[in-house]
Design a protein around this motif. Structure first.
Motif, PDB file in Angstrom:
ATOM      1  N   HIS A 100      -1.592 -62.592  65.922  1.00 15.65           N
ATOM      2  CA  HIS A 100      -2.434 -63.758  66.204  1.00 15.65           C
ATOM      3  C   HIS A 100      -2.153 -64.847  65.172  1.00 15.65           C
ATOM      4  N   GLY A 226      -3.629 -68.755  75.863  1.00 14.43           N
ATOM      5  CA  GLY A 226      -4.807 -68.789  74.997  1.00 14.43           C
ATOM      6  C   GLY A 226      -4.863 -70.102  74.253  1.00 14.43           C
ATOM      7  N   LEU A 247      -6.314 -65.187  77.026  1.00 10.87           N
ATOM      8  CA  LEU A 247      -6.897 -64.611  75.813  1.00 10.87           C
ATOM      9  C   LEU A 247      -7.898 -65.659  75.347  1.00 10.87           C
TER      10      LEU A 247
HETATM   11  C1  PEP Z   1      -7.730 -66.990  70.363  1.00  9.16           C
HETATM   12  O1  PEP Z   1      -8.445 -66.531  69.497  1.00  9.16           O
HETATM   13  O2  PEP Z   1      -6.691 -66.408  70.644  1.00  9.16           O
HETATM   14  C2  PEP Z   1      -8.122 -68.225  71.040  1.00  9.16           C
HETATM   15  C3  PEP Z   1      -7.375 -68.644  72.014  1.00  9.16           C
HETATM   16  O3  PEP Z   1      -9.260 -68.853  70.604  1.00  9.16           O
HETATM   17  P1  PEP Z   1     -10.057 -70.044  71.365  1.00  9.16           P
HETATM   18  O4  PEP Z   1     -10.261 -69.604  72.786  1.00  9.16           O
HETATM   19  O5  PEP Z   1     -11.342 -70.177  70.601  1.00  9.16           O
HETATM   20  O6  PEP Z   1      -9.197 -71.268  71.277  1.00  9.16           O
END
Ligand code: PEP
Length: 268
Positions: A100, A226, A247
């Motif tokens: 991550h 994500g 994600l």
């Molecule tokens: C993540 O933690 O992978 C993420 C995409 O966070 P957010 O949805 O808060 O941008």
């Protein structure tokens, strides 16, 4: 190439460093009720390590799967504070998030470390969710695909992925690797990538998987987006031919919002 809608949609909640047990149980009370009837879409929750056992028990019999947010690459030994793949397996984790961007940035995780972690996850038959993505600076310099390629080649170097038909992994589809495209500038900022832009990166990733492994794996591998995903924009991503789900960080902390996304995925 390769738009294969036979891939099952996947929605992963990354709770990051949030919630203690009572909050997690309250969340699950609401969430499991709301997603009753969601079947086609695979749902995965990634709570902090301290909640894995509590959440795992509460999810028993729901079909919702458990993920860890990280792991250490050694099997056991003098590694104070670290958690191994075997320990995660013991708690019933089907998935583990690896690489991550918050860990790359705040904890100095390199592609080499990420490669070792992927290897450890594969060895323990836990499906890894590998995160890759460019920073704003890299994007402005037109380097998005170059960065994705470096991260992917580094993270996957020397790994042998069993072909999906071997069904060896523990992920929902018997796979052992999921890739999440997460532009760093979109994480937790409220600024999401345009769905078409995320699709271009997802396609690039899929084509690279074909080069690094083979076309069967590339066709079957699930690629997530994500970065500031919420119910209002989720549909735009999951309708893209190469994006198989999301994600979700911030918006996954609200059980109503996360359940709404599961229902949207189910309808599409
Ligand atoms: C993540 O933690 O992978 C993420 C995409 O966070 P957010 O949805 O808060 O941008």
């Amino acid at each position: 190439m390769m738009s294969d809608r036979a891939r099952r949609k996947l929605l992963v909640a990354n709770w990051k460093m949030h919630f203690v047990r009572a909050q997690a149980l309250e969340y699950l009370r609401v969430f499991t009720e709301r997603v009753r009837g969601v079947q086609k879409t695979e749902i995965v929750l990634a709570p902090p390590f301290t909640l894995l056992e509590t959440v795992g028990r509460a999810l028993h019999g729901t079909g919702i799967k458990l993920a860890a947010q990280d792991l250490f690459y050694e099997r056991e030994g003098a590694f104070t504070g670290e958690i191994s793949a075997i320990m995660l397996k013991d708690l019933g984790c089907a998935y583990v998030i690896v690489g991550h961007s918050e860990r790359r940035r705040l904890l100095g995780e390199t592609d080499e470390i990420i490669n070792k972690k992927l290897r450890a996850a594969l060895d323990a038959q836990i499906a890894a969710i590998l995160c890759v993505g460019e920073t704003l600076e890299e994007r402005r310099a037109g380097r998005t695909h170059a960065v994705l390629e470096t991260q992917m080649r580094g993270a996957l170097a020397g790994l042998r992925l069993p072909s999906p038909s071997e069904g060896r992994g523990d992920g929902g589809e018997g796979e052992c690797l999921v890739i999440s495209y997460e532009p760093v500038w979109a994480i937790g900022t409220g600024v999401n990538a345009a769905p078409e832009e995320a699709e271009a990166s997802a396609l690039f990733i899929r084509e690279l998987v074909a080069q690094l492994f083979n076309t069967e794996i590339a066709q079957r591998i699930r690629i997530l987006y994500g970065g500031s995903v919420k119910p209002e924009n989720f549909g735009g991503f999951v309708q893209q031919p190469n994006i198989d789900g999301a994600l979700v960080g911030g918006a996954s902390l609200d059980p109503e919002a996360f359940a709404q996304m599961a229902k949207i995925a189910e309808r599409l």
